[in-house]
Design a protein around this motif. Sequence first.
Motif, mmCIF file in Angstrom:
data_model
loop_
_atom_site.group_PDB
_atom_site.id
_atom_site.type_symbol
_atom_site.label_atom_id
_atom_site.label_comp_id
_atom_site.label_asym_id
_atom_site.label_seq_id
_atom_site.Cartn_x
_atom_site.Cartn_y
_atom_site.Cartn_z
ATOM 1 N N ASN A 5 0.742 -1.216 0.199
ATOM 2 C CA ASN A 5 -0.363 -0.521 -0.110
ATOM 3 C C ASN A 5 0.928 1.904 0.189
ATOM 4 O O ASN A 5 1.739 1.415 0.817
ATOM 5 C CB ASN A 5 -1.087 -0.183 1.268
ATOM 6 C CG ASN A 5 -1.885 -0.922 1.008
ATOM 7 O OD1 ASN A 5 -2.148 -0.852 -0.067
ATOM 8 N ND2 ASN A 5 -2.695 -0.959 2.065
ATOM 9 N N VAL A 6 0.483 2.043 -0.455
ATOM 10 C CA VAL A 6 0.747 4.198 -0.572
ATOM 11 C C VAL A 6 -0.012 4.685 0.140
ATOM 12 O O VAL A 6 -1.263 4.568 -0.183
ATOM 13 C CB VAL A 6 1.595 3.948 -1.369
ATOM 14 C CG1 VAL A 6 1.096 3.807 -3.193
ATOM 15 C CG2 VAL A 6 2.400 5.308 -1.405
ATOM 16 N N ARG A 7 0.331 5.479 0.352
ATOM 17 C CA ARG A 7 -0.700 6.711 0.751
ATOM 18 C C ARG A 7 -0.256 7.641 0.519
ATOM 19 O O ARG A 7 0.681 8.358 0.695
ATOM 20 C CB ARG A 7 -0.993 6.353 2.330
ATOM 21 C CG ARG A 7 -1.648 7.946 3.415
ATOM 22 C CD ARG A 7 -1.800 7.925 4.792
ATOM 23 N NE ARG A 7 -0.142 7.484 5.369
ATOM 24 C CZ ARG A 7 0.332 9.085 5.076
ATOM 25 N NH1 ARG A 7 -0.437 10.120 5.463
ATOM 26 N NH2 ARG A 7 1.700 8.804 6.424
ATOM 27 N N PHE A 8 -1.371 8.728 -0.189
ATOM 28 C CA PHE A 8 -1.060 10.167 -0.146
ATOM 29 C C PHE A 8 -1.422 11.378 0.439
ATOM 30 O O PHE A 8 -2.684 10.921 1.491
ATOM 31 C CB PHE A 8 -2.530 10.302 -1.999
ATOM 32 C CG PHE A 8 -1.740 9.545 -3.052
ATOM 33 C CD1 PHE A 8 -1.187 9.953 -4.219
ATOM 34 C CD2 PHE A 8 -2.049 8.106 -2.508
ATOM 35 C CE1 PHE A 8 -1.116 9.591 -5.146
ATOM 36 C CE2 PHE A 8 -1.881 7.468 -4.050
ATOM 37 C CZ PHE A 8 -1.414 8.083 -5.338
ATOM 38 N N VAL A 9 -0.960 12.105 0.767
ATOM 39 C CA VAL A 9 -0.912 13.495 1.549
ATOM 40 C C VAL A 9 -0.461 15.013 0.752
ATOM 41 O O VAL A 9 0.690 14.275 0.176
ATOM 42 C CB VAL A 9 0.370 13.173 2.342
ATOM 43 C CG1 VAL A 9 0.596 14.175 3.514
ATOM 44 C CG2 VAL A 9 0.438 12.288 3.179
ATOM 45 N N GLY A 10 -1.960 15.125 1.396
ATOM 46 C CA GLY A 10 -1.546 16.672 0.614
ATOM 47 C C GLY A 10 -2.796 16.543 -0.844
ATOM 48 O O GLY A 10 -2.794 15.590 -1.238
ATOM 49 N N LEU A 13 -5.863 14.070 -3.799
ATOM 50 C CA LEU A 13 -5.252 12.665 -3.724
ATOM 51 C C LEU A 13 -5.648 12.699 -1.529
ATOM 52 O O LEU A 13 -5.422 11.535 -1.345
ATOM 53 C CB LEU A 13 -4.844 11.846 -3.815
ATOM 54 C CG LEU A 13 -5.107 12.113 -5.818
ATOM 55 C CD1 LEU A 13 -4.009 11.250 -6.649
ATOM 56 C CD2 LEU A 13 -6.529 11.797 -6.182
ATOM 57 N N ASP A 14 -4.999 12.748 -1.561
ATOM 58 C CA ASP A 14 -5.131 13.421 0.648
ATOM 59 C C ASP A 14 -5.898 12.180 1.055
ATOM 60 O O ASP A 14 -7.018 11.988 1.066
ATOM 61 C CB ASP A 14 -5.451 14.340 1.003
ATOM 62 C CG ASP A 14 -5.154 15.025 2.375
ATOM 63 O OD1 ASP A 14 -3.439 14.153 2.636
ATOM 64 O OD2 ASP A 14 -5.676 14.880 3.414
ATOM 65 N N GLY A 15 -5.389 11.050 2.116
ATOM 66 C CA GLY A 15 -5.789 10.349 2.408
ATOM 67 C C GLY A 15 -6.135 8.450 1.519
ATOM 68 O O GLY A 15 -6.703 8.031 2.178
ATOM 69 N N TRP A 56 5.369 3.394 3.085
ATOM 70 C CA TRP A 56 5.453 4.292 1.321
ATOM 71 C C TRP A 56 4.143 5.188 0.965
ATOM 72 O O TRP A 56 3.380 5.056 1.467
ATOM 73 C CB TRP A 56 5.061 3.343 0.131
ATOM 74 C CG TRP A 56 6.424 2.591 -0.186
ATOM 75 C CD1 TRP A 56 6.290 1.212 0.155
ATOM 76 C CD2 TRP A 56 8.116 2.505 -0.875
ATOM 77 N NE1 TRP A 56 7.416 0.590 -0.329
ATOM 78 C CE2 TRP A 56 8.561 1.777 -0.749
ATOM 79 C CE3 TRP A 56 8.165 4.029 -1.452
ATOM 80 C CZ2 TRP A 56 10.036 1.713 -2.013
ATOM 81 C CZ3 TRP A 56 9.290 3.557 -1.902
ATOM 82 C CH2 TRP A 56 10.072 3.186 -1.813
ATOM 83 N N VAL A 57 4.866 6.818 1.200
ATOM 84 C CA VAL A 57 4.193 7.712 0.817
ATOM 85 C C VAL A 57 3.833 8.617 -0.453
ATOM 86 O O VAL A 57 5.054 8.744 -0.752
ATOM 87 C CB VAL A 57 3.271 8.470 2.182
ATOM 88 C CG1 VAL A 57 3.163 10.112 1.925
ATOM 89 C CG2 VAL A 57 3.481 7.064 3.428
ATOM 90 N N TYR A 58 2.969 8.925 -0.652
ATOM 91 C CA TYR A 58 3.768 9.972 -2.132
ATOM 92 C C TYR A 58 2.686 11.673 -1.568
ATOM 93 O O TYR A 58 1.583 11.650 -0.755
ATOM 94 C CB TYR A 58 1.870 9.594 -3.280
ATOM 95 C CG TYR A 58 2.655 8.920 -4.377
ATOM 96 C CD1 TYR A 58 3.594 10.175 -5.221
ATOM 97 C CD2 TYR A 58 2.134 7.356 -4.685
ATOM 98 C CE1 TYR A 58 4.045 8.535 -5.732
ATOM 99 C CE2 TYR A 58 2.580 6.698 -5.520
ATOM 100 C CZ TYR A 58 3.748 7.412 -6.392
ATOM 101 O OH TYR A 58 3.993 6.824 -7.437
ATOM 102 N N HIS A 59 3.781 11.935 -1.591
ATOM 103 C CA HIS A 59 3.549 13.856 -0.698
ATOM 104 C C HIS A 59 3.603 14.401 -2.131
ATOM 105 O O HIS A 59 4.406 14.805 -2.852
ATOM 106 C CB HIS A 59 4.454 13.891 -0.499
ATOM 107 C CG HIS A 59 4.640 13.191 1.678
ATOM 108 N ND1 HIS A 59 4.423 13.701 2.223
ATOM 109 C CD2 HIS A 59 5.987 12.531 1.189
ATOM 110 C CE1 HIS A 59 4.466 12.797 3.586
ATOM 111 N NE2 HIS A 59 5.617 12.506 2.805
#
Length: 66
Positions: A5-10, A13-15, A56-59
Amino acid sequence: MTSRNVRFVGGPLDGRIQDLRDSEAVAGRLLRHIHLHDGPKIETHYELRYTPESGWVYHLCGRSQQ
């Protein structure tokens, strides 16, 4: 090939959480999201990062309107 999994921040797509394939799991990878509904085209950019604490996070790294 496995996925994680990857999470989106901002940004828009936030959250959001989605699958990230092994071949996509490269720190610094850029993702472009284009929103075309109900108004002007909005282009948003995300950069993929990894830390042991959050995984993993997409900022959000920038946005432009066209």
